[in-house]
Write an enzyme that holds these catalytic residues in place. Structure first.
Site, PDB file in Angstrom:
ATOM      1  CG  HIS A   1      -1.830   1.128   1.356  1.00  0.00           C
ATOM      2  ND1 HIS A   1      -3.129   1.104   0.894  1.00  0.00           N
ATOM      3  CD2 HIS A   1      -1.654   2.366   1.907  1.00  0.00           C
ATOM      4  CE1 HIS A   1      -3.704   2.263   1.151  1.00  0.00           C
ATOM      5  NE2 HIS A   1      -2.833   3.057   1.764  1.00  0.00           N
ATOM      6  CD  GLU A   2       2.168   3.531   3.718  1.00  0.00           C
ATOM      7  OE1 GLU A   2       2.513   4.613   3.197  1.00  0.00           O
ATOM      8  OE2 GLU A   2       1.131   3.418   4.415  1.00  0.00           O
TER       9      GLU A   2
ATOM     10  CG  HIS B   1       0.158   6.051  -0.408  1.00  0.00           C
ATOM     11  ND1 HIS B   1      -0.980   6.665  -0.885  1.00  0.00           N
ATOM     12  CD2 HIS B   1      -0.209   5.412   0.736  1.00  0.00           C
ATOM     13  CE1 HIS B   1      -1.996   6.406  -0.071  1.00  0.00           C
ATOM     14  NE2 HIS B   1      -1.558   5.648   0.911  1.00  0.00           N
TER      15      HIS B   1
ATOM     16  CD  GLU C   1      -5.174   5.792   2.401  1.00  0.00           C
ATOM     17  OE1 GLU C   1      -5.212   4.759   3.081  1.00  0.00           O
ATOM     18  OE2 GLU C   1      -4.105   6.324   2.032  1.00  0.00           O
TER      19      GLU C   1
ATOM     20  CG  ASP D   1      -6.950   0.406  -0.035  1.00  0.00           C
ATOM     21  OD1 ASP D   1      -5.929   0.274   0.664  1.00  0.00           O
ATOM     22  OD2 ASP D   1      -7.999   0.923   0.377  1.00  0.00           O
TER      23      ASP D   1
END
Length: 481
Positions: A131-132, A135, A196, A200
């Site tokens: 997930h990070e 980003h 987000e 995801d």
């Protein structure tokens, strides 16, 4: 474990410094007050270097070669299956019991020890890392930086400082910023729902392609959601990663679209988890009780990680007689396991027999000369055995491949101190200070090194004077931010 005073980058330097990497071609990014229409990749990397130095200087970053090796291997396994990767990623661990992870410019991803300790399995931990990573690859922070400046008129340098504080310690960071910013500005420090959702979606694809269970993404979010019901303050991770109920449902539905696989349990994950609980959780006697209780209740399955954790707690309490049979048993099962080799070094050093550690590690170093766990433990044992020339040779060779490795620099500085090589010691100490942005202190150390150079050593004098000028110039650049 290398000696504990070397495991943490303590926050001993002023947070007023915004550090940058000490290089001869050093160039701070242009962080003026004019609108930032785009953030080129080279500028993003430069900003990331500045922020990483700030983290090292103000946060309890763990310099634990075994955990570094594990989390970097896991992170890069995910990166190798991600799309839109434009620069190398780096992963690091902060000693903090909160469940949290964060990413910032240039591919730097931080993980709290609390996340490792609380994850039920490796897929849950990997889901957060994936997930990070998303980003970063989708440049969510770069977009947010532009939006913040457009909406608030803040300087880029000011926004980066606030962003960093909020990412690393969300509740503390938000408290600091709330004194000067509106609620609107505060809301921009959290990822938007759109960001987000994108992280995801892309993170789950990366997770699956890397061989992990996508369903554990939903399990992890459900776990955090359950914690919200019983606590007045939500988990720290949710302060920067909003969690509406619809997001949990979306993640669960998305995971069902992937084919079902069999996922094996990772021993390395369980060893890392045991190490975090033993070394960075409760006091050693409390951790010992936890491991003994879990071993008593584990009638079936592999108990290697529990026995490993128990051995660590016993060594930390200097109960060497009780620890030795556990270590012998583990090493007999897996002689080359890096977790076990590191702990064997702890055992021999702690019991006053560093020479035995040297003898044991020598063959492994010949097989894997660039492995950080083996080399740094070997060098540490050499220092403890007073074989300083061997330690210097090992560390200097290792740093040819990893010139910015912080723990290696600490050990080399310690080696020079033991050798009473004052010029080399002060220069090496200056390098450490520069890595956390304390350039004035670094300049002072270089000046001390110059005081120990003989008049006839003209080349050394010229090199150190150039380094002195470089550190002073860096400090001026930082003052202009």
């Amino acid at each position: 474990m290398l000696i504990k005073r070397m495991l943490l980058c303590c926050a001993v330097f002023s947070s007023a410094f915004i550090p940058a990497k000490a290089k001869s071609n050093f160039e701070l990014p242009d962080l003026g007050t004019s609108a930032l229409q785009a953030l080129p990749f080279e500028k993003e990397r430069a900003i990331g270097e500045v922020m990483m130095m700030q983290v090292r200087g103000t946060s309890p970053v763990i310099n634990d070669p075994v955990l570094d090796e594990y989390i970097s291997t896991l992170g890069n396994q995910l990166v190798s299956h991600a799309n839109d990767v434009r620069f190398p990623f780096s992963f690091f661990i902060i000693n903090n019991q909160d469940i949290n992870a964060f990413a910032f410019y240039g591919g730097h991803v931080g993980i709290h020890t609390g996340l490792i300790a609380q994850a039920d399995n490796e897929s849950q931990l990997a889901s957060v890392l994936g997930h990070e990573i998303a980003h970063v690859t989708q440049r969510h922070l770069a977009r947010r930086l532009q939006q913040q400046q457009d909406n608030s008129g803040m300087t880029i340098a000011g926004m980066i400082a606030g962003l960093l504080a909020t990412l690393v310690s969300p509740d503390a960071g938000l408290a600091i910023i709330s004194g000067t910013q509106t609620q609107s500005a505060l809301s921009q420090l959290t990822h938007s729902r759109g960001a987000e959702q994108e992280a995801d979606r892309i993170g789950m694809r990366t997770l699956y392609d890397a061989g992990f269970d996508p369903k554990e993404s939903g399990e992890f979010l459900t776990k955090l959601s359950a914690q919200m019901r019983y606590k007045q303050k939500p988990p720290v991770f949710l302060l920067t990663h909003p969690l509406p109920q619809s997001r949990v449902s979306d993640v669960r539905l998305r995971a069902q679209q992937y084919e079902t696989r069999q996922y094996k349990s990772s021993l390395q994950f369980h060893l890392a988890k045991s190490r975090v609980i033993a070394r960075y959780g409760s006091d050693s006697d409390i951790s010992e009780a936890i491991f003994r209780k879990n071993l008593k209740n584990s009638a079936f399955g592999d108990t290697s990680a529990l026995r490993y954790g128990l051995a660590l707690t016993l060594i930390d309490q200097k109960k060497f007689t009780q620890a030795k049979p556990l270590l012998d048993e583990l090493l007999a099962q897996d002689p080359g396991n890096l977790f076990y080799l590191d702990t064997l070094t702890d055992f021999y050093v702690g019991s006053g027999e560093p020479q035995k550690a040297l003898e044991h590690l020598q063959a492994f170093h010949q097989l894997r000369p660039n492995n950080q766990v083996i080399t740094l433990n070997y060098a540490h044992a050499a220092i403890e055995a007073k074989e300083y020339e061997l330690a210097e040779e090992l560390l200097r060779g290792f740093m040819l491949d990893k010139p910015e490795h912080f723990l290696a620099k600490q050990l080399l500085t310690d080696t020079y101190k033991h050798q009473n090589d004052k010029a080399a010691y002060h220069e090496a100490n200056a390098d450490l200070l520069a890595q956390v942005g304390a350039y004035m202190k670094a300049a002072d150390e270089v000046q001390k090194a110059l005081n120990h150079i003989e008049p006839q050593e003209e080349i050394k004098q010229k090199r150190l004077k150039a380094l002195l000028a470089q550190y002073r110039a860096m400090q001026k650049e930082l003052a202009n931010l």
